[in-house]
Structure formats: C-alpha cells, structure tokens
Design a protein around this motif. Structure first.
Motif, PDB file in Angstrom:
ATOM      1  N   ALA A   1     -30.307 135.455 -89.760  1.00  0.00           N
ATOM      2  CA  ALA A   1     -30.377 134.007 -90.370  1.00  0.00           C
ATOM      3  C   ALA A   1     -31.426 133.922 -91.205  1.00  0.00           C
ATOM      4  CB  ALA A   1     -30.357 132.981 -89.123  1.00  0.00           C
ATOM      5  N   LEU A   2     -32.872 134.346 -90.607  1.00  0.00           N
ATOM      6  CA  LEU A   2     -34.207 134.307 -91.122  1.00  0.00           C
ATOM      7  C   LEU A   2     -33.930 135.094 -92.562  1.00  0.00           C
ATOM      8  CD1 LEU A   2     -36.675 133.895 -88.471  1.00  0.00           C
ATOM      9  CD2 LEU A   2     -35.779 132.269 -89.762  1.00  0.00           C
ATOM     10  N   MET A   3     -33.437 136.138 -92.697  1.00  0.00           N
ATOM     11  CA  MET A   3     -33.371 137.060 -93.740  1.00  0.00           C
ATOM     12  C   MET A   3     -32.450 136.579 -94.653  1.00  0.00           C
ATOM     13  SD  MET A   3     -33.864 140.675 -92.203  1.00  0.00           S
ATOM     14  CE  MET A   3     -34.070 141.508 -93.952  1.00  0.00           C
ATOM     15  N   ALA A   4     -31.580 135.552 -94.475  1.00  0.00           N
ATOM     16  CA  ALA A   4     -30.118 135.008 -95.309  1.00  0.00           C
ATOM     17  C   ALA A   4     -29.246 136.057 -95.608  1.00  0.00           C
ATOM     18  CB  ALA A   4     -30.897 134.271 -96.366  1.00  0.00           C
ATOM     19  N   THR A   5     -28.849 136.839 -94.639  1.00  0.00           N
ATOM     20  CA  THR A   5     -27.876 138.063 -94.681  1.00  0.00           C
ATOM     21  C   THR A   5     -26.552 137.329 -95.361  1.00  0.00           C
ATOM     22  OG1 THR A   5     -27.161 137.926 -92.653  1.00  0.00           O
ATOM     23  CG2 THR A   5     -28.915 139.314 -93.109  1.00  0.00           C
ATOM     24  N   PRO A   6     -25.894 138.225 -95.994  1.00  0.00           N
ATOM     25  CA  PRO A   6     -24.460 137.564 -96.587  1.00  0.00           C
ATOM     26  C   PRO A   6     -23.496 137.017 -95.384  1.00  0.00           C
ATOM     27  CG  PRO A   6     -24.867 139.641 -97.566  1.00  0.00           C
ATOM     28  CD  PRO A   6     -26.001 139.210 -96.459  1.00  0.00           C
ATOM     29  N   SER A   7     -23.607 137.396 -94.276  1.00  0.00           N
ATOM     30  CA  SER A   7     -22.955 136.790 -93.211  1.00  0.00           C
ATOM     31  C   SER A   7     -23.612 135.494 -92.585  1.00  0.00           C
ATOM     32  CB  SER A   7     -22.886 137.700 -91.956  1.00  0.00           C
ATOM     33  OG  SER A   7     -23.823 138.069 -91.473  1.00  0.00           O
ATOM     34  N   ARG A   8     -24.662 135.325 -93.034  1.00  0.00           N
ATOM     35  CA  ARG A   8     -25.448 134.054 -92.294  1.00  0.00           C
ATOM     36  C   ARG A   8     -26.464 133.540 -93.431  1.00  0.00           C
ATOM     37  NH1 ARG A   8     -22.251 135.364 -88.753  1.00  0.00           N
ATOM     38  NH2 ARG A   8     -22.707 135.893 -86.894  1.00  0.00           N
ATOM     39  N   PRO A   9     -25.837 132.823 -94.672  1.00  0.00           N
ATOM     40  CA  PRO A   9     -26.418 132.754 -95.638  1.00  0.00           C
ATOM     41  C   PRO A   9     -27.380 131.259 -95.516  1.00  0.00           C
ATOM     42  CG  PRO A   9     -24.238 132.147 -96.025  1.00  0.00           C
ATOM     43  CD  PRO A   9     -24.291 133.018 -94.934  1.00  0.00           C
ATOM     44  N   ASP A  10     -26.731 130.371 -94.889  1.00  0.00           N
ATOM     45  CA  ASP A  10     -27.513 129.030 -94.604  1.00  0.00           C
ATOM     46  C   ASP A  10     -27.905 128.857 -93.132  1.00  0.00           C
ATOM     47  OD1 ASP A  10     -27.301 128.155 -97.224  1.00  0.00           O
ATOM     48  OD2 ASP A  10     -25.589 127.835 -97.225  1.00  0.00           O
ATOM     49  N   ALA A  11     -27.641 129.823 -92.391  1.00  0.00           N
ATOM     50  CA  ALA A  11     -27.789 129.737 -90.889  1.00  0.00           C
ATOM     51  C   ALA A  11     -29.164 129.343 -90.435  1.00  0.00           C
ATOM     52  CB  ALA A  11     -27.271 130.834 -90.079  1.00  0.00           C
ATOM     53  N   TRP A  12     -30.167 129.848 -91.456  1.00  0.00           N
ATOM     54  CA  TRP A  12     -31.635 129.316 -90.872  1.00  0.00           C
ATOM     55  C   TRP A  12     -31.848 127.774 -90.835  1.00  0.00           C
ATOM     56  CZ3 TRP A  12     -34.625 126.739 -94.423  1.00  0.00           C
ATOM     57  CH2 TRP A  12     -34.177 126.516 -95.850  1.00  0.00           C
ATOM     58  N   ILE A  13     -31.043 127.256 -91.765  1.00  0.00           N
ATOM     59  CA  ILE A  13     -31.247 125.664 -91.647  1.00  0.00           C
ATOM     60  C   ILE A  13     -30.758 125.337 -90.332  1.00  0.00           C
ATOM     61  CG2 ILE A  13     -30.427 123.688 -92.710  1.00  0.00           C
ATOM     62  CD1 ILE A  13     -30.043 125.092 -95.289  1.00  0.00           C
ATOM     63  N   GLY A  14     -29.802 125.598 -89.929  1.00  0.00           N
ATOM     64  CA  GLY A  14     -29.117 125.091 -88.372  1.00  0.00           C
ATOM     65  C   GLY A  14     -30.007 125.348 -87.547  1.00  0.00           C
ATOM     66  N   ASP A  15     -30.523 126.905 -87.632  1.00  0.00           N
ATOM     67  CA  ASP A  15     -31.660 127.225 -86.520  1.00  0.00           C
ATOM     68  C   ASP A  15     -32.922 126.398 -86.844  1.00  0.00           C
ATOM     69  OD1 ASP A  15     -29.764 129.317 -86.421  1.00  0.00           O
ATOM     70  OD2 ASP A  15     -31.215 130.992 -87.051  1.00  0.00           O
ATOM     71  N   LEU A  16     -33.499 125.852 -87.823  1.00  0.00           N
ATOM     72  CA  LEU A  16     -34.489 125.111 -87.504  1.00  0.00           C
ATOM     73  C   LEU A  16     -34.323 123.732 -86.902  1.00  0.00           C
ATOM     74  CD1 LEU A  16     -36.129 125.773 -91.171  1.00  0.00           C
ATOM     75  CD2 LEU A  16     -36.984 126.629 -88.949  1.00  0.00           C
TER      76      LEU A  16
END
Length: 297
Positions: A146-161
C-alpha cells in the motif's frame, strides 16, 4: 469455574471474533455496492438505537448518560460516534477489508501502551514490549504494497492511514473509559443515542446514496453494523470477560484478521498478496505475545 461455563465463554469469544471479523467485509461490501460512509453511519446508529433505547430507557438513570454524566457522555459520542464510523467506513472505500482488521486491532495495544506510559508513567513489561514491537514490524511488512502504491493497491495507503487514526481514537477511548469507570453498556447506549442528533449534520454535509441502493443492501448494513456489531457483539464480549476474565478474552482478538482474510477471499474475491500474508502472520504473533504477557515489569 465449571466446564459448562468455560465452554460457553469460549463460544461467546469465538462468536465475537466472527462478528468483528466479518464487519470489515460488510463495510467494504457497502462501498462496492454504492453506499457511502454517511449511509453506513446513519444506518448503524439508527438501528442500534432502535434496539437499545427500549431496553435502556427503564434501566439507565439519568437516561441516556447514566453514571458517565452529560459532559463525559458527549465526549464519548464525539470520539466513537459518527466521526469514528465515518473514518472507519471511509477507509474501506480505499483499502481491502483485511487492512482494517490488521492495522486497527494491531495498533490499538501499541497506542494504548504509549498513552498509558505518557499519562501514568507505567512501562510495558519486556515480553509485552517485544510483542508490541513485533506488531509494528508486522504492520510495516503488511502495508508495504500500500505504501509503495503498487498497481494492486493504488489508493490503499489512504485507507491504511485512516485505520491508523481509528486505532489512535479507540486507544484514547479505552483509556478514558477505564479512568472514568464507565461500563461498556453505558458507553454504548450514550454514544448511540447522543449520535442521533449528529446524524442530521452527517446527512447535510456528506452524500447519502441509500435511496439508489437495493433495499436488501440497506437492511444488511442496518442489521449487521447496528444490531450485530453495535449490540450483540458488545453483549457477547462482555459475557466472555465475565466468564473467562479480561486477559483470556483478549486472546480471541487475533482471530479477527483470520476471519476477515477468509471472508474477504470467499465473499469479495479479495486475496492478500504474499507480503500481506507474511505481515499478517507477524502481526498475529505479536498480538498473541502482547496479550499473554504482563502489562508491566
């Protein structure tokens, strides 16, 4: 403790972990079907209040705040009421369901230990500290994609925060509830009932889509988020604590991400990456170690 009591307590603990584990999947499902965080928040507190008010009106005095008092009850409602729900469900819009059940439950004991140290000076014991550090390491591994914004998790870092923020809010709530000697029932009733006038502001400020969503989806969220999570799970966990003790009751919490992972795969076709599986295993190991260890030296 009789064998019957022990086994009933275990069943209550397993049922609680099941309800909490599936909650992340239901929240994610709501986002995928077109409901908004405001929709889920409104449905959650209206349905929970509809169940709690008839019971609590004759048992809690003064209603609905009880021994908390009005100031403390309002603070609790602002802390774990609609705002909490909006952030939690909003996170499910960006990140897969499993992220919620790993990051928030994992960081709650970490933030709680930090807050206890800052407020009281009480230090975590060595074994618990090792468990907490293991949790942080596991979450770092888990969130790598998620933090590296991989193609499978493009916006997951927002949810993680957002899930990190949820853990911080819940830790503050837990510390205050303990200091104020508030019962879980009184806190639940007060936060649900006092949330009702705030829902009007939620509906005015944020988009509400439930009129465009099939009735079955609306009922699912109302029953699951409001009744099962807001009322039934609270009762079951309280029974688990009463029959097994608080320390043993916490040992069911590492089951929550396992339930979420299985249900996410079966119901949402969301599968964790190898990195997320490794991180989840480390987090669960850290949770077990932290919960089984003394809180202080």
């Amino acid at each position: 403790m009789s064998s019957h009591t022990r086994w009933f307590g275990i069943l209550c603990g397993l049922a609680t972990a099941l309800i909490w584990g599936v909650q992340s999947v239901v929240s994610r499902h709501a986002m995928l079907t077109g409901l908004s965080p405001a929709d889920v928040t409104i449905l959650r507190f209206v349905s929970a209040s509809a169940v709690l008010i008839p019971w609590a009106a004759t048992r809690i005095r003064p209603f609905p705040v009880g021994s908390l008092g009005w100031k403390r009850a309002w603070f609790m409602a602002l802390l774990i009421g609609p705002l909490y729900s909006l952030i939690l469900v909003g996170g499910a819009h960006f990140a897969p369901a499993l992220h919620s059940s790993i990051i928030s439950p994992g960081l709650i004991p970490v933030f709680t230990a930090l807050l206890v140290f800052l407020v009281t000076g009480e230090r975590a014991g060595r074994m618990r500290l090792a468990g907490l550090c293991t949790i942080v390491l596991g979450i770092a591994i888990f969130s790598r994609d998620a933090l590296m914004a991989t193609p499978s998790r493009p916006d997951a870092w927002i949810g993680d925060l957002l899930f990190v923020l949820i853990a911080a809010m819940w830790s503050v709530f837990g510390l205050l509830a303990r200091r104020w000697g508030a019962s879980s029932v009184e806190v639940t009733v007060a936060s649900c009932v006092l949330a009702l006038p705030l829902l009007g502001l939620v509906a005015l400020a944020l988009p509400v889509h439930m009129a465009q969503v099939p009735l079955a989806e609306v009922l699912l969220q109302a029953l699951y988020q409001g009744v099962l999570v807001g009322v039934v799970a609270l009762y079951l966990y309280a029974r688990t604590v009463a029959m097994l003790g608080a320390a043993k009751a916490t040992l069911f919490l590492p089951l929550v991400p396992v339930v979420t992972a299985a249900c996410s795969a079966l119901l949402l076709a969301e599968y964790p990456s190898p990195t997320e599986i490794a991180g989840m295993a480390v987090v669960i190991a850290g949770m077990v170690l932290a919960f089984r260890s003394p809180s202080a030296n």
